[in-house]
Every structure is written in C-alpha cells, then in structure tokens.
Design a protein around this motif. Structure first.
Motif, PDB file in Angstrom:
ATOM      1  N   GLY A  33      -5.130  15.030 -53.409  1.00 49.04           N
ATOM      2  CA  GLY A  33      -4.133  16.081 -53.251  1.00 49.04           C
ATOM      3  C   GLY A  33      -4.244  16.811 -51.932  1.00 49.04           C
ATOM      4  N   ALA A  34      -4.939  16.194 -50.927  1.00 46.62           N
ATOM      5  CA  ALA A  34      -5.110  16.874 -49.633  1.00 46.62           C
ATOM      6  C   ALA A  34      -3.753  17.237 -49.052  1.00 46.62           C
ATOM      7  N   ASP A  35      -3.772  18.278 -48.238  1.00 52.26           N
ATOM      8  CA  ASP A  35      -2.514  18.815 -47.727  1.00 52.26           C
ATOM      9  C   ASP A  35      -1.727  17.763 -46.961  1.00 52.26           C
ATOM     10  N   ARG A  36      -0.495  17.580 -47.330  1.00 57.30           N
ATOM     11  CA  ARG A  36       0.351  16.590 -46.643  1.00 57.30           C
ATOM     12  C   ARG A  36       1.375  17.273 -45.726  1.00 57.30           C
ATOM     13  N   THR A  37       1.195  18.570 -45.488  1.00 60.07           N
ATOM     14  CA  THR A  37       2.078  19.236 -44.523  1.00 60.07           C
ATOM     15  C   THR A  37       1.983  18.471 -43.205  1.00 60.07           C
ATOM     16  N   PRO A  38       3.108  18.182 -42.536  1.00 55.98           N
ATOM     17  CA  PRO A  38       3.018  17.405 -41.298  1.00 55.98           C
ATOM     18  C   PRO A  38       2.116  18.082 -40.263  1.00 55.98           C
ATOM     19  N   LEU A  39       1.409  17.244 -39.505  1.00 56.79           N
ATOM     20  CA  LEU A  39       0.534  17.766 -38.446  1.00 56.79           C
ATOM     21  C   LEU A  39       1.405  18.178 -37.268  1.00 56.79           C
ATOM     22  N   THR A  40       1.915  19.396 -37.344  1.00 55.91           N
ATOM     23  CA  THR A  40       2.857  19.840 -36.318  1.00 55.91           C
ATOM     24  C   THR A  40       2.168  20.079 -34.988  1.00 55.91           C
ATOM     25  N   PHE A  41       0.914  20.473 -35.054  1.00 55.43           N
ATOM     26  CA  PHE A  41       0.183  20.790 -33.825  1.00 55.43           C
ATOM     27  C   PHE A  41      -1.101  19.977 -33.753  1.00 55.43           C
ATOM     28  N   ASP A  42      -1.547  19.742 -32.549  1.00 54.59           N
ATOM     29  CA  ASP A  42      -2.865  19.121 -32.384  1.00 54.59           C
ATOM     30  C   ASP A  42      -3.957  20.171 -32.560  1.00 54.59           C
ATOM     31  N   VAL A  43      -3.733  21.323 -31.940  1.00 54.06           N
ATOM     32  CA  VAL A  43      -4.750  22.381 -31.999  1.00 54.06           C
ATOM     33  C   VAL A  43      -4.083  23.725 -32.285  1.00 54.06           C
ATOM     34  N   ILE A  44      -4.623  24.435 -33.263  1.00 50.39           N
ATOM     35  CA  ILE A  44      -4.249  25.841 -33.448  1.00 50.39           C
ATOM     36  C   ILE A  44      -5.426  26.672 -32.964  1.00 50.39           C
ATOM     37  N   ILE A  45      -5.114  27.663 -32.154  1.00 49.70           N
ATOM     38  CA  ILE A  45      -6.148  28.573 -31.642  1.00 49.70           C
ATOM     39  C   ILE A  45      -5.925  29.932 -32.290  1.00 49.70           C
ATOM     40  N   ALA A  46      -6.954  30.473 -32.919  1.00 55.58           N
ATOM     41  CA  ALA A  46      -6.861  31.831 -33.474  1.00 55.58           C
ATOM     42  C   ALA A  46      -7.306  32.801 -32.400  1.00 55.58           C
ATOM     43  N   GLY A  47      -6.392  33.676 -31.945  1.00 52.56           N
ATOM     44  CA  GLY A  47      -6.768  34.696 -30.971  1.00 52.56           C
ATOM     45  C   GLY A  47      -6.297  34.372 -29.568  1.00 52.56           C
ATOM     46  N   CYS A  48      -5.501  35.280 -28.995  1.00 48.14           N
ATOM     47  CA  CYS A  48      -5.018  35.068 -27.624  1.00 48.14           C
ATOM     48  C   CYS A  48      -5.669  36.075 -26.683  1.00 48.14           C
ATOM     49  N   GLY A  49      -6.970  36.217 -26.788  1.00 49.30           N
ATOM     50  CA  GLY A  49      -7.727  36.966 -25.785  1.00 49.30           C
ATOM     51  C   GLY A  49      -7.950  36.040 -24.601  1.00 49.30           C
ATOM     52  N   PRO A  50      -8.832  36.419 -23.678  1.00 44.60           N
ATOM     53  CA  PRO A  50      -9.068  35.572 -22.501  1.00 44.60           C
ATOM     54  C   PRO A  50      -9.537  34.156 -22.853  1.00 44.60           C
ATOM     55  N   THR A  51     -10.378  34.037 -23.897  1.00 46.19           N
ATOM     56  CA  THR A  51     -10.887  32.710 -24.250  1.00 46.19           C
ATOM     57  C   THR A  51      -9.770  31.833 -24.825  1.00 46.19           C
ATOM     58  N   GLY A  52      -9.027  32.373 -25.785  1.00 43.47           N
ATOM     59  CA  GLY A  52      -7.974  31.589 -26.437  1.00 43.47           C
ATOM     60  C   GLY A  52      -6.896  31.161 -25.453  1.00 43.47           C
ATOM     61  N   ALA A  53      -6.486  32.085 -24.586  1.00 39.63           N
ATOM     62  CA  ALA A  53      -5.422  31.766 -23.623  1.00 39.63           C
ATOM     63  C   ALA A  53      -5.902  30.703 -22.638  1.00 39.63           C
ATOM     64  N   THR A  54      -7.150  30.813 -22.179  1.00 41.31           N
ATOM     65  CA  THR A  54      -7.678  29.820 -21.236  1.00 41.31           C
ATOM     66  C   THR A  54      -7.761  28.448 -21.898  1.00 41.31           C
ATOM     67  N   LEU A  55      -8.240  28.426 -23.129  1.00 35.84           N
ATOM     68  CA  LEU A  55      -8.359  27.148 -23.832  1.00 35.84           C
ATOM     69  C   LEU A  55      -6.983  26.503 -24.017  1.00 35.84           C
ATOM     70  N   ALA A  56      -5.992  27.319 -24.363  1.00 40.81           N
ATOM     71  CA  ALA A  56      -4.639  26.780 -24.556  1.00 40.81           C
ATOM     72  C   ALA A  56      -4.152  26.107 -23.273  1.00 40.81           C
ATOM     73  N   ALA A  57      -4.382  26.766 -22.134  1.00 39.79           N
ATOM     74  CA  ALA A  57      -3.933  26.202 -20.857  1.00 39.79           C
ATOM     75  C   ALA A  57      -4.676  24.904 -20.549  1.00 39.79           C
ATOM     76  N   GLU A  58      -5.981  24.891 -20.774  1.00 41.99           N
ATOM     77  CA  GLU A  58      -6.762  23.678 -20.497  1.00 41.99           C
ATOM     78  C   GLU A  58      -6.267  22.508 -21.357  1.00 41.99           C
ATOM     79  N   LEU A  59      -5.941  22.779 -22.606  1.00 45.91           N
ATOM     80  CA  LEU A  59      -5.455  21.714 -23.489  1.00 45.91           C
ATOM     81  C   LEU A  59      -4.078  21.220 -23.051  1.00 45.91           C
ATOM     82  N   ARG A  60      -3.247  22.136 -22.598  1.00 42.26           N
ATOM     83  CA  ARG A  60      -1.899  21.750 -22.168  1.00 42.26           C
ATOM     84  C   ARG A  60      -1.938  20.842 -20.930  1.00 42.26           C
ATOM     85  N   LEU A  61      -2.989  20.956 -20.122  1.00 38.20           N
ATOM     86  CA  LEU A  61      -3.085  20.068 -18.957  1.00 38.20           C
ATOM     87  C   LEU A  61      -3.138  18.609 -19.404  1.00 38.20           C
ATOM     88  N   HIS A  62      -3.493  18.402 -20.670  1.00 36.83           N
ATOM     89  CA  HIS A  62      -3.598  17.034 -21.191  1.00 36.83           C
ATOM     90  C   HIS A  62      -2.544  16.773 -22.266  1.00 36.83           C
TER      91      HIS A  62
END
Ligand SMILES: Cc1cc2nc3c(=O)[nH]c(=O)nc-3n(C[C@H](O)[C@H](O)[C@H](O)COP(=O)(O)OP(=O)(O)OC[C@H]3O[C@@H](n4cnc5c(N)ncnc54)[C@H](O)[C@@H]3O)c2cc1C
Length: 513
Positions: A33-62
C-alpha cells in the motif's frame, strides 16, 4: 533547461532502483500500500534559509526538479549582519553570483575573528578573495532565493513541513494544512529546531545553552553621550554588551539575558529593559523596538546526515554559538557539497556511495566548527583562568603559522577532505587562478567537473557530459593536470590517462560512451 515541474520522471533512474545504501531508522519498508502519489518532484527541500536556497540552486544546475517549502510567509524581520567568509565568497564567485552579492555588502579585513582577538590576517592568504563581506542576512537570503528561482526552482512560502514517510521509491511529505506531496528525496534545511530531523529520529547530542543573549534594534530615551559613557564603563568588565547608535535615535542593542529560556519566540521589550538594568543599572529608557531576537550558545551535531532518502543540511544538522560568524557559511558549504552528489544520484550517474561521502566529508567539518566556537566562547569569559589563556593565545598569534591556521579554520579555506594518499593539494579547494580564458572560477558557473590539462595529452572522454576539459599549458599552477569536482575540491592530480580514468569513474560514475 527543461521545466522543473514536468511530471515525467528524470531521464535515468537506474541508480534509484539499485539504491539501498543508508537504510536505517525512519526508513519505512515498501508496502503493497506504499504511496502511489506521482513523484512530482525529484527533491523537496524543507526551509528556504541560506542553506535551502543554495541547495535548490545547485540542484537546478543539473535539471533536478526542486520544490522548496518555507513555513514563513514573509522574509525574516530581524536584520542580523552576517559575514561571508573567504570560502563562501569564493563559492559565490564560482557560480557567477559574487558581483551581485558584493553590491549589497561591505568588505572588511579578514583578520580579527578568532574569539575577537585583535590581530590582522597574515600576509598572502591563499585566495583571490581574502576579505570578509558583511551583509544583512535578509538580503543574502533574498539574493540566494532569487537565484534559485531564476534557475527554475519552485519556492512555496507559508508551507510548513509537518510530517513525512519514506519508502523504497520516494518520500511523501505532508504539509501543516494536510496537503501531501511526493518526491524522490527530502532535505531538511529547516534550521536548528528542524522538524525533519526530529521526525527522522536522528539524535542531536551536544551541550545545551549556558548563556543567552538578547539582540535588537530600538530607540533610547537618554542622550547618546550618556549611553556611550555607560557602555564604555560596563565594557571594562563585560564584553558582550553593546548599544551602538545606528542614526535617527535608533540603537543596536546586545545584552546578556537574565536566564536561559531556550525558546523560539522573540523576547519582549520588557525582557530587554530588565537585562539592561541588571548589567548597567539603567534601561536607558528604551522604547519603540524595530525588531527583537535572542540566541544561545548551544553546540549540537546531528548523529547522521542521512537516513535513506532524507538528508539534513545547515543548522538542521549543526548548531553552535555565532562567535566567529560561521553558521551560515557552514550551511552554504554543506549545500555545495551535497548538491551535485544528490543531482548525480537523481540523474542516475552517481557512483555507489557517492551520496554517503556527503556525511563523511561534512560531519567532521561541522565537528571542528563546534569545537572552535566552544573554544572561542571560553576565551570570551571574564573569569581569570580563561583570561590568562586568552592572553597566552594573543601572544601565540604573533606567530604567523598560528594566526594563519586559525584564520584558515574560520574562513574554511583550510579544509582538506580525505581523498586518500596524495599531494597536499588533493582534497583541498583550489583558489581562483588565471587560465587562458580568463579565470578558473569563471569556468565553474555550470556546476560541472573540470579537467585542467597542462600537458595537452589527456581527455575527459566518456565523461564529457559531466566534466569540462581545458587544455592550458600556461595555467598558473605547479601541477601537470588536475580534476576538480563541481564544489571546487581537487579530486585528482597527475598526468596519466589510465589513473585519471579511474578517478573520473570514482567521482563521476561510468562513462556515458
Ligand atoms: C546573532 C547571530 C549572528 C550570526 N552571524 C553569523 C555570521 O556572521 N556568519 C555566519 O555564517 N552565520 C552567522 N550566524 C548563523 C546563521 O544565522 C545561521 O547559521 C544560518 O541562518 C543557518 O542557515 P539555515 O538555512 O541552515 O537555517 P535557517 O536560517 O534557520 O533557515 C531555516 C528555514 O527553515 C524554515 N523552516 C523551519 N521549519 C520549517 C518547516 N517545518 N517547514 C518549512 N520550513 C521551515 C525557517 O522559517 C527558515 O526560513 C549568526 C547567528 C546569530 C544568532
């Protein structure tokens, strides 16, 4: 770049199917019964402080599909001035962001940061950016978030991560309002009181706060000369007390709190008045606060940075006193270390265990920062013992090597990851150098690996989709060739193609052809 929000899976999820490393507590086994919700995102980041925002940008480069969930609707109200140290300034230069950020910051000399011992930095620090950049934290956060969005990250404000479950295929994230979202990975960049870390059940051992400091901006009801005289008098015995005039009758106030509350909510004006009366015998008639905040001196380090498909970065993984101004820098550097590795995992070319090098490399760095901030706090004590140690250290810092070692610690340019036996440069970050196209960092904006070949005999061959190649016999460096990782650390030095191929495989997986 394609849209980050297209629902189709990433082109190559080979590594996803093979992925088993890091299973442990918090990892739910796949159930029928594992969740079958479509994998809409590759990565969800909790928190848009300096770390979260930087990580989001680094991931988007790829081209990784990223969603950042930020619980606050508005930018932070307190205006803490933070210092970007040399390594973070270099990272901003490596991604072409420095010019923009520098416009909002103020350059200061790099020295005088270790326990506020007043010593200038030694000559010839090994960086093209040997200075500190002071910048208000809300400004750097805004710039990093704008950069992530410009690269295609989706950021949703007013969305607090309240729960999650992981299985073999992904993570189902539940928001405070009940909405459920699904991604391959979740990264908790949600600060020192991280919900993600707590839900993950990862231990956060360390020392609780022993002191607390109140910090804010407010007006005072007495003349400036009176305030200056009192502050000077108190500072003879108690250093962490300030009322600095900001103009227009507004003062920046820093004062020891009367006790340790360890609360998340901001203090009240009355808390400030009581604390000021206790230290100075007067509350200076303070009124009309612009913002009020508090911080403690707890030092804690997460036992693990990764449990299955959930990772931790920034303050969510480590907290320590702000002395020396290293927290934001450490978080941004975590994000640079993790970004390309997580992207490689998602794109399907990550060598086995690459993702686990994130903890192997970054956990010891944070442990070292915890140690150095603890030591600095001791050196600030007004007790006779610590004062004697401080005098001794001040004397020792006249020895250039001692001063240099401490500065390299605070600025993070002294970090050497353990990549095995090799020349001293192996595992270290490389300073910016002149190359025939201009400068090295200018070639790193896309977050790819780089092979710089002074022999003009080597090739990045089957890895050219991940690693750029530059033949430049004139490059101002004393080694024949080097391979740089996307985070700017030297992964290989040599001149032999077969040895190079082994190292390309080690860091960049199997060749594409
Ligand atoms: C007085 C003071 C001075 C400092 N000076 C410096 C300095 O000079 N240099 C330096 O490098 N560092 C400094 N620091 C430290 C620095 O401010 C922090 O280390 C830095 O903010 C950590 O960044 P972060 O992104 O990891 O976490 P945070 O900045 O805490 O960001 C976490 C984000 O996650 C959000 N969030 C929390 N829970 C959830 C949830 N459940 N769901 C979604 N979002 C959530 C929060 O709203 C927040 O926006 C200082 C700290 C203090 C207190």
């Amino acid at each position: 770049m394609h849209s980050p929000f297209t629902p189709e899976p990433s082109p190559d999820d080979r590594a996803e199917r093979d992925f088993t490393a890091g299973d442990g507590p918090g990892l739910r086994s796949p159930a029928p019964g594992a969740d079958r919700t479509p994998l809409t995102f590759d990565v969800i980041i909790a928190g848009c402080g300096p770390t979260g925002a930087t990580l989001a940008a680094e991931l988007r480069l790829h081209d990784v599909r990223v969603l950042v969930l930020e619980k606050e609707t508005e930018p932070k109200s307190f205006v803490r001035i933070v210092g970007l140290h040399i390594r973070t300034i270099e990272l901003m230069a490596m991604r072409g962001l420095l010019e923009r950020i520098a416009q909002h910051g103020r350059r200061r000399p790099a020295g005088g940061f270790f326990a506020a011992v007043d010593k200038p930095a030694p000559e010839g620090l090994d960086s093209a950016h040997a200075y500190l950049l002071g910048i208000p934290q809300p400004v750097i956060e805004r710039l990093l978030e704008e950069h992530a969005i410009a690269l295609g990250a989706q950021v949703r404000h007013g969305c607090a991560v309240a729960g999650f479950e992981q299985d073999d295929e992904g993570v189902t994230v539940e928001l405070a309002g009940g909405e459920r979202l699904r991604s391959r990975y979740l990264v908790g960049c949600d600060g020192g009181r991280s919900t993600v870390r707590k839900l993950l059940g990862v231990g956060f051992p360390g020392e609780p706060s022993r002191t607390e400091t109140l910090m804010g901006e407010m007006e005072a009801g007495v003349p400036q000369e009176e305030i200056t005289a009192k502050v000077t008098e108190v500072n003879e015995t108690r250093k962490p007390f300030q009322l600095r005039p900001f103009g227009g009758g507004v003062y920046g106030v820093v004062v020891p709190a009367l006790g340790v509350s360890d609360r998340a909510e901001p203090p009240t004006l009355e808390d400030f008045r009581q604390a000021l009366r206790a230290i100075a015998g007067t509350d200076f008639g303070v009124h009309s606060p612009r913002w009020l905040s508090r911080f403690g001196d707890a030092t804690r380090l997460a036992e693990r940075y990764r449990v299955g498909r959930v990772l931790l970065a920034g303050d969510a993984a480590h907290i320590h006193p702000p002395i020396g101004g290293q927290g934001l820098n450490l978080g941004v550097q975590d994000a640079f270390n993790l970004g390309w590795k997580l992207a490689a995992q998602i794109r399907g070319w990550a060598p086995e265990a690459l993702l686990d090098t994130y903890q192997a490399e970054r956990h010891p760095v944070a442990a070292d920062v915890l140690d150095n901030t603890r030591a600095q706090m001791e050196l600030l004590s007004t007790e006779p013992g610590p004062q004697a140690v401080r005098r001794l250290l001040t004397e020792l810092m006249d020895i250039e090597e001692v001063n240099r070692r401490l500065i390299e610690k605070i600025t993070a340019i002294g970090i050497r990851y353990d990549f095995g036996e090799g020349p001293d440069l192996l595992g270290r970050r490389l300073r910016d150098i002149d190359v025939k196209q201009g400068n090295l960092y200018g070639l790193l904006h896309r977050g790819r690996g780089l092979l710089l070949d002074r022999t003009e005999r080597l090739t990045a061959g089957g890895w050219s989709d991940r690693v750029d190649y530059l033949a430049d016999p004139t490059a101002s460096l004393d080694v024949p060739c080097f391979l740089l990782r996307p985070d700017g650390h030297v992964a290989w030095i040599g001149d032999d193609q077969r040895d190079l191929d082994d190292h390309l495989s080690r860091w960049f997986g199997n060749p594409a052809n």
